[in-house]
Design a protein around this motif. Structure first.
Motif, short mmCIF file in Angstrom:
data_model
loop_
_atom_site.label_atom_id
_atom_site.label_comp_id
_atom_site.label_asym_id
_atom_site.label_seq_id
_atom_site.Cartn_x
_atom_site.Cartn_y
_atom_site.Cartn_z
N PRO A 51 0.83 -1.21 0.00
CA PRO A 51 0.00 0.00 0.00
C PRO A 51 0.86 1.26 0.00
O PRO A 51 1.92 1.30 0.64
N VAL A 52 0.41 2.27 -0.72
CA VAL A 52 1.17 3.51 -0.87
C VAL A 52 0.23 4.70 -0.72
O VAL A 52 -0.87 4.70 -1.29
N ASP A 53 0.68 5.72 0.03
CA ASP A 53 -0.05 6.99 0.13
C ASP A 53 0.76 8.07 -0.56
O ASP A 53 1.96 8.24 -0.29
N VAL A 68 -4.64 13.40 -0.05
CA VAL A 68 -3.85 12.18 0.02
C VAL A 68 -4.59 11.06 -0.71
O VAL A 68 -5.77 10.79 -0.44
N PHE A 69 -3.88 10.43 -1.64
CA PHE A 69 -4.42 9.33 -2.43
C PHE A 69 -3.81 8.03 -1.94
O PHE A 69 -2.59 7.94 -1.77
N ARG A 70 -4.65 7.04 -1.72
CA ARG A 70 -4.17 5.73 -1.27
C ARG A 70 -4.27 4.72 -2.43
O ARG A 70 -5.31 4.59 -3.07
N SER A 71 -3.16 4.05 -2.65
CA SER A 71 -3.10 3.07 -3.73
C SER A 71 -2.79 1.70 -3.15
O SER A 71 -1.77 1.50 -2.51
N VAL A 77 -7.83 3.49 -6.86
CA VAL A 77 -7.21 4.53 -6.04
C VAL A 77 -8.31 5.27 -5.29
O VAL A 77 -9.39 5.54 -5.83
N THR A 78 -8.06 5.60 -4.00
CA THR A 78 -9.05 6.30 -3.18
C THR A 78 -8.43 7.55 -2.56
O THR A 78 -7.21 7.71 -2.52
N ARG A 79 -9.30 8.42 -2.06
CA ARG A 79 -8.85 9.59 -1.31
C ARG A 79 -9.03 9.29 0.17
O ARG A 79 -10.07 8.76 0.58
N ASP A 135 9.74 0.38 -5.42
CA ASP A 135 8.96 -0.30 -6.45
C ASP A 135 7.48 0.03 -6.33
O ASP A 135 6.82 0.41 -7.31
N SER A 136 6.94 -0.10 -5.12
CA SER A 136 5.50 0.14 -4.94
C SER A 136 5.14 1.60 -5.19
O SER A 136 4.09 1.89 -5.78
N THR A 137 6.00 2.53 -4.75
CA THR A 137 5.71 3.95 -4.95
C THR A 137 5.73 4.30 -6.43
O THR A 137 4.89 5.08 -6.91
N SER A 138 6.66 3.74 -7.17
CA SER A 138 6.72 4.01 -8.60
C SER A 138 5.46 3.49 -9.31
O SER A 138 4.87 4.18 -10.15
#
Length: 386
Positions: A51-53, A68-71, A77-79, A135-138
Protein backbone atom coordinates in the motif's frame (compact mmCIF):
# COMPACT_ATOMS: atom_id res chain seq x y z
CA UNK A 1 -22.76 20.32 -8.87
CA UNK A 2 -23.84 20.20 -12.51
CA UNK A 3 -23.37 23.97 -12.90
CA UNK A 4 -19.93 23.78 -11.28
CA UNK A 5 -18.97 20.93 -13.62
CA UNK A 6 -20.13 22.89 -16.65
CA UNK A 7 -17.92 25.79 -15.61
CA UNK A 8 -14.97 23.52 -14.84
CA UNK A 9 -15.19 21.76 -18.19
CA UNK A 10 -14.78 25.12 -19.90
CA UNK A 11 -12.16 26.42 -17.49
CA UNK A 12 -9.59 23.89 -18.72
CA UNK A 13 -8.77 26.13 -21.67
CA UNK A 14 -9.51 29.45 -19.96
CA UNK A 15 -7.05 32.13 -18.84
CA UNK A 16 -5.55 32.27 -15.34
CA UNK A 17 -7.82 35.22 -14.55
CA UNK A 18 -10.97 33.32 -15.62
CA UNK A 19 -9.99 30.30 -13.52
CA UNK A 20 -9.37 32.63 -10.54
CA UNK A 21 -12.90 34.05 -10.91
CA UNK A 22 -14.34 30.54 -10.97
CA UNK A 23 -12.47 29.53 -7.80
CA UNK A 24 -13.51 32.74 -6.04
CA UNK A 25 -17.18 32.23 -6.88
CA UNK A 26 -17.37 28.48 -6.29
CA UNK A 27 -14.81 28.13 -3.48
CA UNK A 28 -11.48 26.34 -3.55
CA UNK A 29 -12.75 23.28 -1.67
CA UNK A 30 -15.69 22.70 -4.04
CA UNK A 31 -13.51 23.09 -7.12
CA UNK A 32 -10.82 20.80 -5.69
CA UNK A 33 -13.36 18.15 -4.67
CA UNK A 34 -14.79 18.03 -8.20
CA UNK A 35 -11.33 17.75 -9.72
CA UNK A 36 -10.26 14.99 -7.31
CA UNK A 37 -13.38 12.98 -8.13
CA UNK A 38 -12.47 13.13 -11.82
CA UNK A 39 -8.86 12.14 -11.07
CA UNK A 40 -10.10 9.09 -9.15
CA UNK A 41 -12.39 8.14 -12.04
CA UNK A 42 -9.53 8.28 -14.55
CA UNK A 43 -6.77 6.71 -12.47
CA UNK A 44 -5.83 3.23 -13.68
CA UNK A 45 -6.01 0.19 -11.41
CA UNK A 46 -2.73 0.09 -9.47
CA UNK A 47 -0.54 -3.01 -9.20
CA UNK A 48 1.84 -1.96 -6.42
CA UNK A 49 2.65 -4.88 -4.07
CA UNK A 50 2.57 -2.70 -0.92
CA UNK A 51 0.00 0.00 0.00
CA UNK A 52 1.17 3.51 -0.87
CA UNK A 53 -0.05 6.99 0.13
CA UNK A 54 0.75 9.90 -2.19
CA UNK A 55 0.14 13.51 -1.22
CA UNK A 56 -0.94 16.18 -3.68
CA UNK A 57 -0.33 19.67 -2.26
CA UNK A 58 -2.45 22.27 -4.02
CA UNK A 59 -1.89 26.03 -3.81
CA UNK A 60 -4.09 28.90 -4.93
CA UNK A 61 -2.49 32.23 -4.08
CA UNK A 62 -2.23 32.19 -0.24
CA UNK A 63 -4.43 29.11 0.23
CA UNK A 64 -3.09 25.55 0.42
CA UNK A 65 -4.77 22.17 0.59
CA UNK A 66 -3.39 18.64 0.87
CA UNK A 67 -5.11 15.68 -0.77
CA UNK A 68 -3.85 12.18 0.02
CA UNK A 69 -4.42 9.33 -2.43
CA UNK A 70 -4.17 5.73 -1.27
CA UNK A 71 -3.10 3.07 -3.73
CA UNK A 72 -3.57 -0.61 -2.92
CA UNK A 73 -2.72 -3.13 -5.62
CA UNK A 74 -5.77 -4.45 -7.44
CA UNK A 75 -8.15 -1.86 -5.95
CA UNK A 76 -9.22 1.56 -7.28
CA UNK A 77 -7.21 4.53 -6.04
CA UNK A 78 -9.05 6.30 -3.18
CA UNK A 79 -8.85 9.59 -1.31
CA UNK A 80 -8.12 9.43 2.43
CA UNK A 81 -8.02 11.98 5.17
CA UNK A 82 -4.49 13.34 5.44
CA UNK A 83 -4.43 12.60 9.15
CA UNK A 84 -5.17 8.94 8.39
CA UNK A 85 -2.11 8.51 6.22
CA UNK A 86 0.24 5.76 7.28
CA UNK A 87 3.26 7.20 5.51
CA UNK A 88 3.57 9.67 2.66
CA UNK A 89 5.68 7.95 0.02
CA UNK A 90 5.56 10.75 -2.52
CA UNK A 91 4.62 14.44 -2.33
CA UNK A 92 3.50 16.20 -5.50
CA UNK A 93 2.89 19.95 -5.58
CA UNK A 94 0.77 21.88 -8.06
CA UNK A 95 -1.24 25.08 -8.34
CA UNK A 96 -5.01 24.73 -8.59
CA UNK A 97 -4.85 26.46 -11.97
CA UNK A 98 -2.47 23.82 -13.30
CA UNK A 99 -4.64 21.06 -11.86
CA UNK A 100 -7.68 22.45 -13.71
CA UNK A 101 -5.71 22.39 -16.96
CA UNK A 102 -4.30 18.90 -16.32
CA UNK A 103 -7.80 17.52 -15.81
CA UNK A 104 -9.95 19.55 -18.19
CA UNK A 105 -7.51 21.13 -20.62
CA UNK A 106 -6.78 20.07 -24.17
CA UNK A 107 -4.58 17.13 -25.03
CA UNK A 108 -2.16 19.31 -26.99
CA UNK A 109 -1.64 21.89 -24.22
CA UNK A 110 1.90 22.17 -22.91
CA UNK A 111 2.10 20.64 -19.43
CA UNK A 112 5.82 20.31 -18.67
CA UNK A 113 7.16 21.91 -15.52
CA UNK A 114 3.75 22.38 -13.89
CA UNK A 115 4.34 20.36 -10.71
CA UNK A 116 6.96 19.66 -8.05
CA UNK A 117 7.89 16.19 -6.84
CA UNK A 118 9.51 14.75 -3.72
CA UNK A 119 10.07 10.99 -3.85
CA UNK A 120 10.10 9.28 -0.41
CA UNK A 121 10.19 12.52 1.61
CA UNK A 122 11.07 10.67 4.83
CA UNK A 123 13.84 8.15 5.40
CA UNK A 124 12.29 4.78 6.35
CA UNK A 125 13.22 3.49 9.79
CA UNK A 126 13.94 0.08 8.33
CA UNK A 127 16.12 0.37 5.22
CA UNK A 128 15.38 -3.25 4.33
CA UNK A 129 11.96 -1.91 3.25
CA UNK A 130 13.52 0.51 0.77
CA UNK A 131 13.54 -1.68 -2.39
CA UNK A 132 9.90 -2.59 -1.89
CA UNK A 133 8.97 1.04 -1.13
CA UNK A 134 10.65 2.31 -4.28
CA UNK A 135 8.96 -0.30 -6.45
CA UNK A 136 5.50 0.14 -4.94
CA UNK A 137 5.71 3.95 -4.95
CA UNK A 138 6.72 4.01 -8.60
CA UNK A 139 3.84 1.73 -9.58
CA UNK A 140 1.32 3.63 -7.47
CA UNK A 141 2.52 6.92 -8.95
CA UNK A 142 1.95 5.61 -12.45
CA UNK A 143 -1.64 4.71 -11.63
CA UNK A 144 -2.29 8.13 -10.08
CA UNK A 145 -0.67 10.02 -12.95
CA UNK A 146 -3.12 8.46 -15.42
CA UNK A 147 -5.77 10.34 -13.46
CA UNK A 148 -3.74 13.56 -13.66
CA UNK A 149 -3.27 13.34 -17.42
CA UNK A 150 -5.54 14.04 -20.38
CA UNK A 151 -6.57 10.53 -21.53
CA UNK A 152 -6.06 9.25 -25.06
CA UNK A 153 -7.85 5.91 -25.07
CA UNK A 154 -8.38 3.97 -28.28
CA UNK A 155 -12.14 3.70 -28.72
CA UNK A 156 -12.24 0.01 -29.63
CA UNK A 157 -10.45 -0.96 -26.41
CA UNK A 158 -12.66 1.40 -24.40
CA UNK A 159 -15.73 -0.15 -25.99
CA UNK A 160 -14.69 -3.63 -24.91
CA UNK A 161 -13.70 -2.63 -21.37
CA UNK A 162 -16.89 -0.57 -20.86
CA UNK A 163 -19.27 -3.31 -21.95
CA UNK A 164 -20.60 -1.53 -25.03
CA UNK A 165 -21.58 -3.52 -28.14
CA UNK A 166 -20.46 -0.91 -30.68
CA UNK A 167 -17.32 -2.86 -31.62
CA UNK A 168 -16.30 -6.51 -31.92
CA UNK A 169 -19.90 -7.56 -31.28
CA UNK A 170 -22.72 -7.24 -33.80
CA UNK A 171 -21.15 -3.98 -35.00
CA UNK A 172 -17.85 -2.36 -35.95
CA UNK A 173 -18.74 1.26 -35.38
CA UNK A 174 -15.80 2.61 -33.39
CA UNK A 175 -13.59 3.32 -36.41
CA UNK A 176 -16.32 5.51 -37.88
CA UNK A 177 -16.87 7.18 -34.51
CA UNK A 178 -13.17 7.99 -34.09
CA UNK A 179 -13.08 9.58 -37.54
CA UNK A 180 -16.26 11.60 -37.04
CA UNK A 181 -15.71 12.57 -33.40
CA UNK A 182 -12.06 13.64 -33.69
CA UNK A 183 -12.87 17.41 -33.88
CA UNK A 184 -14.99 17.20 -30.71
CA UNK A 185 -12.75 15.08 -28.50
CA UNK A 186 -11.03 17.87 -26.57
CA UNK A 187 -14.08 20.13 -26.37
CA UNK A 188 -16.59 20.55 -23.48
CA UNK A 189 -19.35 18.78 -25.41
CA UNK A 190 -22.81 17.70 -24.30
CA UNK A 191 -23.75 14.23 -25.56
CA UNK A 192 -27.17 12.57 -25.54
CA UNK A 193 -27.53 8.86 -26.30
CA UNK A 194 -30.95 7.30 -26.83
CA UNK A 195 -30.94 3.84 -25.27
CA UNK A 196 -28.87 2.93 -22.21
CA UNK A 197 -29.02 -0.84 -22.75
CA UNK A 198 -29.16 -3.61 -20.23
CA UNK A 199 -31.01 -6.92 -20.30
CA UNK A 200 -32.33 -9.31 -17.64
CA UNK A 201 -32.06 -6.75 -14.87
CA UNK A 202 -28.69 -5.41 -15.93
CA UNK A 203 -28.60 -1.60 -15.78
CA UNK A 204 -26.50 -1.32 -18.93
CA UNK A 205 -24.73 2.00 -19.42
CA UNK A 206 -21.69 0.60 -21.23
CA UNK A 207 -21.80 3.27 -23.93
CA UNK A 208 -22.29 6.06 -21.40
CA UNK A 209 -19.16 4.92 -19.57
CA UNK A 210 -17.28 4.71 -22.85
CA UNK A 211 -18.22 8.24 -23.93
CA UNK A 212 -17.38 9.65 -20.50
CA UNK A 213 -13.85 8.26 -20.73
CA UNK A 214 -13.38 9.10 -24.41
CA UNK A 215 -14.54 12.73 -24.09
CA UNK A 216 -12.72 13.92 -20.97
CA UNK A 217 -14.57 17.27 -20.94
CA UNK A 218 -18.05 15.97 -21.80
CA UNK A 219 -21.36 15.90 -20.00
CA UNK A 220 -22.96 12.59 -21.05
CA UNK A 221 -26.72 12.00 -20.88
CA UNK A 222 -28.60 8.82 -21.66
CA UNK A 223 -32.33 8.15 -21.94
CA UNK A 224 -34.21 4.92 -21.39
CA UNK A 225 -37.77 3.74 -20.83
CA UNK A 226 -36.77 2.60 -17.32
CA UNK A 227 -35.26 4.39 -14.37
CA UNK A 228 -31.51 3.81 -14.45
CA UNK A 229 -30.49 6.71 -12.24
CA UNK A 230 -28.30 4.27 -10.29
CA UNK A 231 -25.82 4.94 -13.11
CA UNK A 232 -25.65 8.67 -12.28
CA UNK A 233 -22.24 10.07 -11.40
CA UNK A 234 -20.35 13.26 -12.21
CA UNK A 235 -20.52 13.94 -15.98
CA UNK A 236 -22.92 10.99 -16.51
CA UNK A 237 -26.71 11.23 -16.13
CA UNK A 238 -29.42 8.66 -16.90
CA UNK A 239 -32.89 10.05 -17.68
CA UNK A 240 -36.29 8.42 -18.22
CA UNK A 241 -37.89 9.22 -21.58
CA UNK A 242 -39.79 7.44 -24.36
CA UNK A 243 -38.20 8.11 -27.75
CA UNK A 244 -41.58 7.65 -29.43
CA UNK A 245 -42.95 10.70 -27.52
CA UNK A 246 -41.89 13.87 -29.37
CA UNK A 247 -43.19 16.22 -26.67
CA UNK A 248 -41.21 14.40 -23.95
CA UNK A 249 -38.07 14.45 -26.09
CA UNK A 250 -38.41 18.18 -26.74
CA UNK A 251 -38.96 18.92 -23.04
CA UNK A 252 -35.90 16.89 -22.11
CA UNK A 253 -33.78 18.68 -24.71
CA UNK A 254 -34.97 22.08 -23.53
CA UNK A 255 -33.88 21.21 -19.99
CA UNK A 256 -30.57 19.47 -20.69
CA UNK A 257 -29.57 20.65 -24.17
CA UNK A 258 -28.62 21.91 -26.57
CA UNK A 259 -26.38 18.98 -27.48
CA UNK A 260 -23.24 18.76 -29.57
CA UNK A 261 -23.83 15.07 -30.33
CA UNK A 262 -27.02 12.99 -30.29
CA UNK A 263 -26.76 9.22 -30.84
CA UNK A 264 -29.84 7.11 -31.56
CA UNK A 265 -29.13 3.60 -30.28
CA UNK A 266 -32.65 3.09 -28.99
CA UNK A 267 -35.42 0.76 -30.14
CA UNK A 268 -34.33 0.87 -33.83
CA UNK A 269 -38.02 0.85 -34.77
CA UNK A 270 -38.08 2.92 -37.94
CA UNK A 271 -40.98 5.08 -36.77
CA UNK A 272 -39.16 5.83 -33.51
CA UNK A 273 -35.99 6.76 -35.39
CA UNK A 274 -37.87 9.34 -37.44
CA UNK A 275 -39.80 10.71 -34.45
CA UNK A 276 -36.60 11.12 -32.44
CA UNK A 277 -34.76 12.82 -35.28
CA UNK A 278 -37.56 15.31 -35.91
CA UNK A 279 -37.84 16.10 -32.19
CA UNK A 280 -34.15 16.33 -31.30
CA UNK A 281 -32.34 17.62 -34.39
CA UNK A 282 -33.51 21.19 -33.62
CA UNK A 283 -31.63 20.89 -30.30
CA UNK A 284 -28.30 19.93 -31.90
CA UNK A 285 -25.87 22.83 -31.85
CA UNK A 286 -24.62 24.21 -35.18
CA UNK A 287 -21.50 22.24 -35.99
CA UNK A 288 -22.83 19.22 -34.11
CA UNK A 289 -23.73 15.70 -35.19
CA UNK A 290 -26.84 13.52 -35.08
CA UNK A 291 -25.98 9.81 -35.34
CA UNK A 292 -28.34 6.98 -36.28
CA UNK A 293 -27.17 3.44 -35.53
CA UNK A 294 -28.41 0.01 -36.63
CA UNK A 295 -30.06 1.10 -39.87
CA UNK A 296 -30.32 -2.54 -40.97
CA UNK A 297 -33.83 -2.46 -39.49
CA UNK A 298 -34.83 -0.40 -42.54
CA UNK A 299 -35.02 -3.80 -44.30
CA UNK A 300 -36.87 -5.67 -41.53
CA UNK A 301 -40.68 -5.43 -42.00
CA UNK A 302 -41.56 -6.30 -38.38
CA UNK A 303 -39.60 -3.19 -37.30
CA UNK A 304 -41.25 -0.92 -39.83
CA UNK A 305 -38.74 -1.68 -42.58
CA UNK A 306 -39.17 -2.55 -46.24
CA UNK A 307 -38.51 -6.00 -47.60
CA UNK A 308 -36.37 -5.94 -50.70
CA UNK A 309 -33.37 -4.06 -52.07
CA UNK A 310 -34.65 -0.49 -51.61
CA UNK A 311 -35.66 0.90 -48.21
CA UNK A 312 -38.91 2.85 -48.15
CA UNK A 313 -39.34 6.53 -47.41
CA UNK A 314 -40.60 5.89 -43.86
CA UNK A 315 -37.49 4.00 -42.78
CA UNK A 316 -34.23 5.23 -41.24
CA UNK A 317 -32.47 4.83 -44.58
CA UNK A 318 -35.38 6.59 -46.26
CA UNK A 319 -34.74 9.46 -43.84
CA UNK A 320 -31.07 9.57 -44.85
CA UNK A 321 -32.02 9.58 -48.54
CA UNK A 322 -34.35 12.53 -47.92
CA UNK A 323 -31.64 14.42 -46.04
CA UNK A 324 -29.30 14.03 -49.03
CA UNK A 325 -32.05 15.61 -51.14
CA UNK A 326 -32.50 18.34 -48.52
CA UNK A 327 -28.76 19.05 -48.65
CA UNK A 328 -29.24 19.95 -52.33
CA UNK A 329 -32.46 21.94 -52.03
CA UNK A 330 -30.90 24.93 -53.83
CA UNK A 331 -30.94 22.82 -56.98
CA UNK A 332 -34.60 21.84 -56.65
CA UNK A 333 -37.00 23.04 -59.29
CA UNK A 334 -39.39 24.63 -58.80
CA UNK A 335 -37.98 26.49 -55.81
CA UNK A 336 -39.97 26.39 -52.57
CA UNK A 337 -39.70 27.69 -49.01
CA UNK A 338 -36.90 25.61 -47.43
CA UNK A 339 -37.69 23.25 -44.58
CA UNK A 340 -35.72 23.20 -41.31
CA UNK A 341 -33.52 20.31 -42.43
CA UNK A 342 -32.97 21.90 -45.84
CA UNK A 343 -31.64 24.96 -44.05
CA UNK A 344 -29.65 23.17 -41.34
CA UNK A 345 -28.20 19.94 -42.78
CA UNK A 346 -24.70 20.50 -44.18
CA UNK A 347 -23.38 16.94 -44.31
CA UNK A 348 -24.70 13.37 -44.53
CA UNK A 349 -22.15 10.58 -44.20
CA UNK A 350 -23.42 7.01 -44.29
CA UNK A 351 -21.48 3.86 -43.51
CA UNK A 352 -22.72 0.30 -43.11
CA UNK A 353 -25.67 0.47 -40.65
CA UNK A 354 -24.68 3.89 -39.26
CA UNK A 355 -25.03 7.49 -40.49
CA UNK A 356 -23.81 10.88 -39.28
CA UNK A 357 -25.84 14.02 -40.00
CA UNK A 358 -23.96 17.29 -39.56
CA UNK A 359 -25.78 20.47 -38.61
CA UNK A 360 -24.89 23.96 -39.78
CA UNK A 361 -26.08 26.62 -42.21
CA UNK A 362 -26.76 25.19 -45.64
CA UNK A 363 -26.03 28.48 -47.34
CA UNK A 364 -23.93 27.48 -50.31
CA UNK A 365 -25.70 28.49 -53.51
CA UNK A 366 -24.90 26.54 -56.63
CA UNK A 367 -25.97 27.18 -60.19
CA UNK A 368 -28.58 29.97 -60.42
CA UNK A 369 -32.00 28.53 -61.28
CA UNK A 370 -32.39 30.94 -64.23
CA UNK A 371 -29.41 29.39 -66.07
CA UNK A 372 -30.82 28.08 -69.37
CA UNK A 373 -29.14 26.84 -72.54
CA UNK A 374 -28.65 30.39 -73.78
CA UNK A 375 -26.87 31.36 -70.56
CA UNK A 376 -24.67 28.25 -70.72
CA UNK A 377 -23.87 29.04 -74.33
CA UNK A 378 -22.86 32.57 -73.32
CA UNK A 379 -20.38 30.99 -70.92
CA UNK A 380 -19.08 28.77 -73.69
CA UNK A 381 -20.28 25.66 -71.89
CA UNK A 382 -22.74 24.68 -74.63
CA UNK A 383 -22.62 25.11 -78.38
CA UNK A 384 -24.95 27.84 -79.68
CA UNK A 385 -28.43 26.59 -80.62
CA UNK A 386 -30.01 27.32 -84.04
Amino acid sequence: MSELLDRLLRAGTASDAEIAVLVKEEGMDAVLAALVEEVLFRASLPNNPDPVDIALDITHYAETRRVVFRSVGGEPVTRVDGDASREICRALGMSLTHLVRRVYGRFDQRRTGDFSDVFLPSRPDDLSRLPGLVDSTSRASGALMTGLTIPRHELGALCSSSGSDKWASFHWYTGHYEREFAPYRDEPVRILEIGIGGFDGDLGGGSLRMWKRYFHRAQVFGIDLFDKSALDEPRQTALVCDQSDPAALAALAQEHGPFDIVIDDGSHENEHVRISFDALFPYVRPGGLYVIEDMQTAYIPRMGGTEGPSAGADTSIGLIKRLVDDLHYHEHSPASVPTATQQDVVGVRAYRNIAFVEKGTNGEVGIPPWMDDAAWAALGALPPTD
